[in-house]
Scaffold this motif. Structure first.
Motif, PDB file in Angstrom:
ATOM      1  N   GLU A 107       0.850  -1.192   0.000  1.00 24.54           N
ATOM      2  CA  GLU A 107       0.000   0.000   0.000  1.00 24.54           C
ATOM      3  C   GLU A 107       0.885   1.241   0.000  1.00 24.54           C
ATOM      4  O   GLU A 107       1.837   1.330   0.779  1.00 24.54           O
ATOM      5  N   GLN A 108       0.593   2.190  -0.872  1.00 22.42           N
ATOM      6  CA  GLN A 108       1.329   3.454  -0.916  1.00 22.42           C
ATOM      7  C   GLN A 108       0.704   4.387   0.118  1.00 22.42           C
ATOM      8  O   GLN A 108      -0.351   4.973  -0.099  1.00 22.42           O
ATOM      9  N   LEU A 109       1.362   4.536   1.278  1.00 22.53           N
ATOM     10  CA  LEU A 109       0.810   5.350   2.355  1.00 22.53           C
ATOM     11  C   LEU A 109       0.951   6.837   2.072  1.00 22.53           C
ATOM     12  O   LEU A 109       0.032   7.619   2.324  1.00 22.53           O
ATOM     13  N   THR A 110       2.123   7.243   1.605  1.00 25.47           N
ATOM     14  CA  THR A 110       2.423   8.638   1.293  1.00 25.47           C
ATOM     15  C   THR A 110       3.356   8.632   0.082  1.00 25.47           C
ATOM     16  O   THR A 110       3.801   7.567  -0.366  1.00 25.47           O
ATOM     17  N   PRO A 111       3.708   9.802  -0.459  1.00 22.84           N
ATOM     18  CA  PRO A 111       4.645   9.813  -1.584  1.00 22.84           C
ATOM     19  C   PRO A 111       5.988   9.154  -1.260  1.00 22.84           C
ATOM     20  O   PRO A 111       6.674   8.686  -2.166  1.00 22.84           O
ATOM     21  N   HIS A 112       6.351   9.094   0.035  1.00 20.99           N
ATOM     22  CA  HIS A 112       7.658   8.563   0.406  1.00 20.99           C
ATOM     23  C   HIS A 112       7.586   7.363   1.344  1.00 20.99           C
ATOM     24  O   HIS A 112       8.591   7.010   1.972  1.00 20.99           O
ATOM     25  N   MET A 113       6.422   6.738   1.451  1.00 22.14           N
ATOM     26  CA  MET A 113       6.318   5.586   2.341  1.00 22.14           C
ATOM     27  C   MET A 113       5.418   4.515   1.737  1.00 22.14           C
ATOM     28  O   MET A 113       4.290   4.796   1.322  1.00 22.14           O
TER      29      MET A 113
ATOM     30  N   ALA B 196      10.699  -2.436  -1.838  1.00 20.86           N
ATOM     31  CA  ALA B 196       9.327  -2.284  -1.366  1.00 20.86           C
ATOM     32  C   ALA B 196       8.436  -1.647  -2.427  1.00 20.86           C
ATOM     33  O   ALA B 196       7.283  -2.051  -2.614  1.00 20.86           O
ATOM     34  N   ALA B 197       8.965  -0.655  -3.129  1.00 22.90           N
ATOM     35  CA  ALA B 197       8.178   0.042  -4.143  1.00 22.90           C
ATOM     36  C   ALA B 197       7.781  -0.884  -5.288  1.00 22.90           C
ATOM     37  O   ALA B 197       6.729  -0.687  -5.920  1.00 22.90           O
ATOM     38  N   ALA B 198       8.605  -1.900  -5.545  1.00 30.32           N
ATOM     39  CA  ALA B 198       8.343  -2.809  -6.664  1.00 30.32           C
ATOM     40  C   ALA B 198       7.810  -4.170  -6.216  1.00 30.32           C
ATOM     41  O   ALA B 198       7.558  -5.042  -7.058  1.00 30.32           O
ATOM     42  N   ALA B 199       7.636  -4.368  -4.904  1.00 29.58           N
ATOM     43  CA  ALA B 199       7.244  -5.681  -4.381  1.00 29.58           C
ATOM     44  C   ALA B 199       5.879  -6.112  -4.915  1.00 29.58           C
ATOM     45  O   ALA B 199       4.960  -5.299  -5.056  1.00 29.58           O
ATOM     46  N   THR B 200       5.756  -7.409  -5.192  1.00 28.41           N
ATOM     47  CA  THR B 200       4.510  -7.975  -5.706  1.00 28.41           C
ATOM     48  C   THR B 200       4.097  -9.171  -4.864  1.00 28.41           C
ATOM     49  O   THR B 200       4.946  -9.851  -4.274  1.00 28.41           O
TER      50      THR B 200
END
Length: 272
Positions: free
Chosen positions: A10-16, A101-105
């Motif tokens: 889940e994208q919580l914020t632009p940086h998390m 994390a950004a690319a995790a599937t």
């Protein structure tokens, strides 16, 4: 070492980015009661077949594959759902864990060691002071949820800007302040970082409450170790029993490996 797999992100914020891990990891993983519980994440190439390695798996099992190890707070451990939640600060393509994390599937595996941890809110404290940047946000969030309903406290969280705030659950007597530095932690100018981090002034300028305080402060090492820790321990005279959880989680311009070396050197210098 526990073998988890990605359940969802889940994208919580632009940086998390939040990553929920499940699978068979809970066969061996035992949560602890620390709100600053942390684990070591072991990153190896997805082509490595762990089933062919010596069992049970340890870090030594992956020696030949040059693993990268990173330390992260466990935001939540749900034994009923057999899942752990980890929130990752992401700065573009920099680093190892953030881009992962950004690319995790879903279905992607991740090896985890731990947990460890030593802090949890003490109900004997008259009030609580918690402060940190994005790296400390998961532990601060967990601590706030663990506070009793009648708790009194002050919380200061430094982030890039308003878009980086997240919803927190805190008792009504706990005042939460968001501090904006004006940019990504790794890119912001020196006059808004390190010795000049806005978090420092926010903590130092807040009125001190009466009674026994318990302190939790973590974040960028220069701001925390060279500025806020001396303020709390020396200027405010808070005993180690109540201020034992003040340290750096990271340092500008350093990888975790070189940060560990910096911490060792600092500890040796302070011991002299």
């Amino acid at each position: 070492m526990h073998t988890f797999e990605v359940v969802r992100t889940e994208q919580l914020t632009p940086h998390m980015v939040r990553v929920i891990l499940g699978g068979k990891g809970f066969d061996t993983f035992t949560p602890n009661d620390s709100t600053d519980a942390y684990v070591k994440l072991v990153f190896v190439d997805d082509s490595v077949d762990a089933g062919t390695l010596d069992q049970p798996l340890t870090l030594d099992s992956f020696k030949a594959f040059e693993p990268t190890v990173r330390t992260y707070t466990v935001r939540r451990a749900d034994a009923q759902r057999r899942e752990i939640t980890i929130d990752f600060v992401v700065h573009g393509d920099h680093g190892v864990a953030g881009p992962w994390a950004a690319a995790a599937t879903p279905g992607q595996r991740l090896f985890v060691m731990g947990p460890n941890g030593a802090y949890a809110p003490d109900p004997a404290a008259d009030w609580h002071l918690l402060a940190g940047d994005e790296a400390a946000l998961p532990a601060i969030s967990a601590a706030l949820e663990a506070l009793p309903d009648n708790a009194i406290g002050k919380v200061f969280i430094e982030v890039a800007g308003p878009d980086d705030q997240i919803e927190l659950t805190a008792p009504s007597g706990v005042d939460v302040s968001w501090i904006y530095r004006g940019g990504r932690a790794d890119l912001v100018a020196d006059d808004s970082a390190g010795d000049h981090a806005p978090l420092i002034a926010a903590v130092k300028e807040t009125p001190w409450l009466p009674g026994q305080v318990q302190v939790f402060i973590h974040g960028e090492a220069q701001a925390v170790m060279h500025n806020l820790r001396p303020y709390i321990r020396k200027e405010r005279g808070v005993d180690a029993k109540w201020a034992g959880s003040i340290s750096g989680y990271w340092r500008r311009g350093r990888t975790e490996e070189t940060f560990r070396q910096w911490k060792r050197e600092l500890a040796e210098a302070e011991a002299k």
